[in-house]
Design a protein around this motif. Structure first.
Motif, short mmCIF file in Angstrom:
data_model
loop_
_atom_site.label_atom_id
_atom_site.label_comp_id
_atom_site.label_asym_id
_atom_site.label_seq_id
_atom_site.Cartn_x
_atom_site.Cartn_y
_atom_site.Cartn_z
N ARG A 10 0.86 -1.19 0.00
CA ARG A 10 0.00 0.00 0.00
C ARG A 10 0.89 1.23 0.00
O ARG A 10 1.80 1.33 0.84
N ILE A 11 0.62 2.14 -0.94
CA ILE A 11 1.52 3.26 -1.19
C ILE A 11 0.79 4.57 -0.98
O ILE A 11 -0.36 4.72 -1.41
N LEU A 12 1.47 5.53 -0.32
CA LEU A 12 0.96 6.90 -0.21
C LEU A 12 1.73 7.76 -1.22
O LEU A 12 2.96 7.85 -1.16
N LEU A 13 1.00 8.39 -2.14
CA LEU A 13 1.61 9.22 -3.19
C LEU A 13 1.17 10.66 -2.98
O LEU A 13 -0.01 10.99 -3.14
N ALA A 35 -0.71 -3.18 -6.31
CA ALA A 35 -0.52 -2.22 -5.22
C ALA A 35 -1.74 -1.31 -5.07
O ALA A 35 -2.43 -0.99 -6.04
N VAL A 36 -2.01 -0.92 -3.81
CA VAL A 36 -3.08 0.02 -3.51
C VAL A 36 -2.43 1.37 -3.26
O VAL A 36 -1.57 1.49 -2.39
N VAL A 37 -2.86 2.39 -4.04
CA VAL A 37 -2.22 3.71 -3.97
C VAL A 37 -3.23 4.74 -3.48
O VAL A 37 -4.32 4.86 -4.05
N GLY A 53 -6.47 6.72 10.32
CA GLY A 53 -5.68 5.58 10.79
C GLY A 53 -5.06 4.77 9.68
O GLY A 53 -4.50 3.70 9.92
N ALA A 54 -5.18 5.25 8.44
CA ALA A 54 -4.60 4.53 7.32
C ALA A 54 -3.10 4.37 7.50
O ALA A 54 -2.43 5.23 8.06
N ASP A 55 -2.59 3.23 7.03
CA ASP A 55 -1.17 2.97 7.13
C ASP A 55 -0.68 2.49 5.77
O ASP A 55 -1.45 1.95 4.96
N TRP A 56 0.62 2.66 5.53
CA TRP A 56 1.18 2.34 4.22
C TRP A 56 2.49 1.60 4.40
O TRP A 56 3.11 1.62 5.46
N ASP A 57 2.88 0.95 3.31
CA ASP A 57 4.17 0.27 3.30
C ASP A 57 5.29 1.23 2.89
O ASP A 57 6.41 1.13 3.38
N VAL A 58 4.96 2.17 1.99
CA VAL A 58 5.93 3.16 1.52
C VAL A 58 5.17 4.44 1.20
O VAL A 58 4.02 4.41 0.75
N ALA A 59 5.84 5.59 1.44
CA ALA A 59 5.29 6.88 1.03
C ALA A 59 6.23 7.53 0.01
O ALA A 59 7.46 7.49 0.18
N ARG A 81 3.62 8.00 11.73
CA ARG A 81 3.76 6.60 11.31
C ARG A 81 5.23 6.19 11.43
O ARG A 81 5.96 6.09 10.44
N PRO A 82 5.68 5.94 12.66
CA PRO A 82 7.10 5.60 12.85
C PRO A 82 7.49 4.36 12.03
O PRO A 82 6.75 3.39 11.99
N GLY A 83 8.66 4.43 11.41
CA GLY A 83 9.16 3.30 10.63
C GLY A 83 8.69 3.27 9.20
O GLY A 83 9.13 2.40 8.43
N LEU A 84 7.81 4.18 8.78
CA LEU A 84 7.31 4.18 7.40
C LEU A 84 8.41 4.71 6.47
O LEU A 84 8.88 5.84 6.65
N PRO A 85 8.82 3.91 5.48
CA PRO A 85 9.84 4.39 4.52
C PRO A 85 9.27 5.54 3.67
O PRO A 85 8.12 5.48 3.22
N VAL A 86 10.09 6.57 3.45
CA VAL A 86 9.65 7.72 2.65
C VAL A 86 10.67 7.96 1.53
O VAL A 86 11.88 8.02 1.78
#
Length: 638
Positions: A10-13, A35-37, A53-59, A81-86
Motif C-alpha cells: 500500500r503506497i501513499l503518493l 498495489a493500492v495507492v 488511521g490509514a497505514d502504508w508500506d511506503v510513502a 507513522r514511525p518506521g514508514l519508509p519515505v
C-alpha cells in the motif's frame, strides 16, 4: 521481492500536480499492478487519511508543495507513522536538500525527470523489502529477548546454572544466572579449583566422570556435594560436548538439589523408623501373648486355686498391656489425621493427677520406684477433657518408669505460673542426650532405655501422643535433661480457667442406684469364647445372663426375654449390633433397655455413629472388666 508482497503493498503518493501523480502512478502499475495507492493532492486530503488511521508500506512525496514541503511531510509521517519508509521524488530540490533529508533518515531521493519515473516502483519495492526485513529482524530480536528472559526465569525457578568448560584452555565459566547456585555470580576458574569445592568423598568420582565426558566416552551427569563457606550443599551437573565455533567444550547446567536430597534422607529415615516400628510392634504384641498362652495351661480342670489366681492376674495384666499398646496405635493414628475431639469440662487438675498416680502406683511399686506427688492446697481449674488429661499424665509417668532403672525416684509436681498450670514429671533415670530433646516427641522415635531400665523398648508413640494432646488443650510441653545418666524432666503448661459454679449434690441419686437389683443381661458376640467369657464374668457378679452368637439369634432372644441390659458386638453376621440397637429402640419395650457396645472400632466417628444408633455406652476390645461392670450397672431407669 515476492508476488505475495506485491499484492499487499500500500503506497501513499503525495504530489500537488495531478499530471505528475498520473505519470508516477502509471509507472507503479507497470511493475506493481496489485498495489493500492492513496493519492494526495492537498493538505486536507493528507490530514483526513492520517486521521483515519490509514497505514502504508511506503510513502512517495514531492518536495515543493502548495501547502507544505516534502521535508515537512517526511517529518510528520515519521512522527505519525514511525518506521514508514519515505521516498522524495522532485524536480524542485537540490543536492543540499537531498543530503540533508537523507541524513535525517529519508530512505531514497529521486530526481523528477522523464527518464527517472521508471525508478519509482523499484525504489518502492526496495524500501518495502528493507522494511519487511527490518520488522522480521526486530520480531526475531524481541522473540530472542523473550526466550532469554523465560529461560532465565525457568533456570532461576529450577535453581539451574549454565556452565561451560573449554577443553583446550581448561577454563570453566559459571554464567551466574541463578542466585540459588553459587550466589548468582558469574565466575571463571580452572578445573582443579572448581573440583576443590567438592566434598572429599565425592572428589575422585566426579573427576573421573568429568574426564570421561571430556574424552567423549560418556555423557557427564553427576550428583555431588560442595562445601562453600563450610555449608554442605548438593548439586547435580550435566553436560554434553559441543564442537561448534572451531573449539571443543563441555556445555551444560548445574542444579541445586539440596532440598531433594534432604527430603530423600528424611524418607529413608522415615522408612527406617517404619521398619523399626513394625519390628518393635511385632515384638511388643508378642510379649503379652506369650505369658497368656503359658498360663492358659494352668487353668486345666482340677488346677489348684493358687494357680488359677496366678493365671487370672497374669491374663489381666498382660491383656491390659496389649490394650494399652493398641490404644497408643489408635491414638497416634487419630492424632496424625486430626480426628480427636475433646469433650471439655471444667476440671480440677489435682483430682486428675491424684487418680493417675493412684492408677500407676502398683506399676511403680513393682518396678521398685519411689513415687511422690506434690500439689497445691487450692484447686487449679482447667477447661479440658478428663480422659485425655489423664492420658497425658499416665503416658509421662509410664515413660519415667520405663527409662528409670529399678530403685529410682519419680516425682510429680503441680503448680502455677501466671495464667498457666505447670505440671512437672521428674525422674533420675537414664536421661536424654541434647540432640534428642526435641525429637523425643516425634512419632516412632525411640530412645534406648539403657541397661537396668524397668521396661526397655516401646513403640515410640507415647510422647508424640502427649505433645499433640497438650497442644489440643492450648498448652505446651518441654523436655529437659542434663544428659545421659542425669535423669529427665517433662514440663507441661496448660491455661487455667475460672472455677465452675457449684453443682447440686448427687447423694440421693447414688443411693438410689446402689439399691438397684442386678439387671438381667443379654450378651451377643459371634465369637463364642468372647460371649461366654463375658457372660461368666457377669454371672460371677450376680447377674442373670443370656447369650447369643449372632445378631438374628440375639433379636429372637431379646424379643422373648426382654433383657434390661444388652451387651452387643457390632460386626455380627446376619444382623449387626448397630442394626440390632436401632431395632430395640423401635420396640415399645426398648426405650428403657441399656445398650452397651463392645467392639474393636474405637474411632471418634465410630462412637458418634453408635451413639446415633441408640447405644448408651461404648467399650473398646479388649474390655477392662471393671469398665464393663460399671457400664452394665449404670443402666437406664425405666
Amino acid at each position: 521481492m515476492t508476488d505475495a508482497m506485491d499484492e499487499v503493498l500500500r503506497i501513499l503518493l503525495v504530489d500537488d500536480n495531478p499530471d505528475d501523480r498520473a505519470l508516477a502512478l502509471r509507472e507503479i502499475r507497470k511493475v506493481l499492478p496489485a498495489a493500492v495507492v492513496d493519492e494526495v493532492g492537498d493538505g486536507e486530503r493528507l490530514d483526513a487519511l492520517i486521521a483515519s488511521g490509514a497505514d502504508w508500506d511506503v510513502a512517495v512525496t514531492d518536495y515543493l508543495l502548495r501547502w507544505s514541503t516534502g521535508l515537512e511531510v517526511f517529518d510528520r509521517l515519521r512522527r505519525e507513522r514511525p518506521g514508514l519508509p519515505v521516498i522524495m521524488f522532485t524536480a524542485s530540490g537540490s543536492e543540499e536538500i537531498a543530503v540533508a533529508a537523507l541524513k535525517q533518515g529519508l530512505d531514497d531521493y529521486i530526481t523528477k525527470t522523464a527518464k527517472h519515473y521508471g525508478r519509482i516502483p523499484y525504489a518502492v519495492r526496495a524500501c518495502a523489502e528493507r522494511r519487511r526485513r527490518r520488522r522480521e529482524a526486530e520480531a526475531a530480536s524481541a522473540a530472542l529477548r523473550q526466550h532469554k528472559a523465560m529461560l532465565q526465569l525457568a533456570m532461576e525457578a529450577a535453581a539451574l546454572e549454565a556452565w561451560e568448560h573449554d577443553l583446550e584452555t581448561g577454563s570453566t565459566v559459571l554464567h551466574g544466572r541463578s542466585e540459588q547456585v553459587f550466589d548468582g555470580i558469574r565466575r571463571e576458574m580452572g578445573l582443579e579449583r572448581l573440583l576443590g569445592y567438592l566434598h572429599p568423598e565425592d572428589h575422585d568420582r566426579v573427576r573421573a566422570q568429568f574426564l570421561a565426558a571430556a574424552a567423549g566416552v560418556a555423557r557427564f551427569d553427576a550428583e555431588f556435594r560442595v562445601l562453600p563457606q563450610g555449608r554442605e550443599r548438593w548439586l547435580r551437573a550435566t553436560a554434553i560436548v559441543d564442537a561448534g565455533e572451531g573449539r571443543r567444550r563441555l556445555v551444560g547446567v548445574i542444579e541445586d538439589i539440596t532440598r531433594r536430597k534432604r527430603q530423600e534422607q528424611q524418607l529413608r529415615e522415615a522408612d527406617r523408623q517404619k521398619d523399626q516400628f513394625i519390628a518393635t510392634l511385632a515384638h511388643e504384641l508378642r510379649n503379652p501373648l506369650a505369658p497368656i498362652r503359658y498360663v492358659a495351661h494352668l487353668l486345666q480342670p482340677g488346677a489348684p486355686e493358687s494357680s488359677v489366681v496366678r493365671a487370672r492376674e497374669v491374663i489381666e495384666r498382660q491383656s491390659a498391656l496389649m490394650g494399652r499398646l493398641l490404644d497408643d496405635l489408635l491414638d497416634v493414628s487419630r492424632i496424625t489425621l486430626n480426628r480427636i475431639e475433646l469433650r471439655r469440662e471444667r476440671l480440677d487438675l489435682r483430682e486428675v493427677l491424684g487418680r493417675a498416680v493412684e492408677d500407676i502406683r502398683p506399676l511403680a511399686d513393682a518396678s521398685g520406684h519411689a513415687l511422690s506427688l506434690a500439689q497445691p492446697a487450692a484447686a487449679l481449674w482447667v477447661d479440658g477433657d478428663e480422659v485425655r488429661l489423664h492420658e497425658i499424665v499416665d503416658n509421662l509417668l509410664h515413660n519415667a518408669i520405663k527409662f528409670t532403672p529399678r530403685g529410682g525416684r519419680l516425682s510429680l509436681a503441680l503448680g502455677h505460673e501466671g495464667g498457666d498450670a505447670v505440671l512437672c514429671v521428674l525422674d533420675n533415670g537414664v536421661g536424654i542426650v541434647p540432640d534428642m530433646l526435641e525429637r523425643v516427641f516425634e512419632p516412632f522415635v525411640q530412645v534406648s532405655a539403657g541397661p537396668g531400665a524397668a521396661s526397655p523398648g516401646g513403640l515410640g508413640i507415647g510422647l508424640a501422643v502427649v505433645k499433640r494432646l497438650v497442644a489440643l488443650h492450648g498448652g505446651e510441653i518441654e523436655a529437659r535433661s542434663a544428659g545421659l545418666g542425669q535423669g529427665a524432666e517433662f514440663v507441661v503448661r496448660l491455661p487455667l480457667s475460672e472455677a465452675p459454679a457449684a453443682a447440686p449434690s448427687a447423694t440421693g441419686e447414688v443411693a438410689a442406684e446402689a439399691s438397684w437389683r442386678k439387671p438381667r443381661v443379654l450378651v451377643a458376640d459371634d465369637q463364642p469364647d468372647a460371649a461366654e467369657s463375658l457372660a461368666l464374668v457377669l454371672e460371677l457378679q450376680g447377674h442373670a445372663v443370656l447369650t447369643a452368637f449372632d445378631g438374628l439369634q440375639a433379636q429372637r432372644v431379646a424379643e422373648r426375654e426382654r433383657p434390661e441390659v444388652m451387651v452387643l458386638d457390632i460386626g455380627m453376621p446376619g444382623l449387626g449390633g448397630d442394626e440390632l440397637a436401632r431395632w430395640v429402640r423401635s420396640q415399645p419395650w426398648g426405650a428403657g433397655v441399656h445398650l452397651v457396645a463392645v467392639t474393636g472400632w474405637g474411632r471418634d466417628e465410630d462412637r458418634r455413629r453408635l451413639r446415633e444408633a441408640g447405644f448408651d455406652a461404648h467399650l473398646v476390645k479388649p474390655v477392662d472388666v471393671d469398665e464393663l461392670l460399671q457400664a452394665v450397672e449404670r443402666r437406664r431407669r425405666s
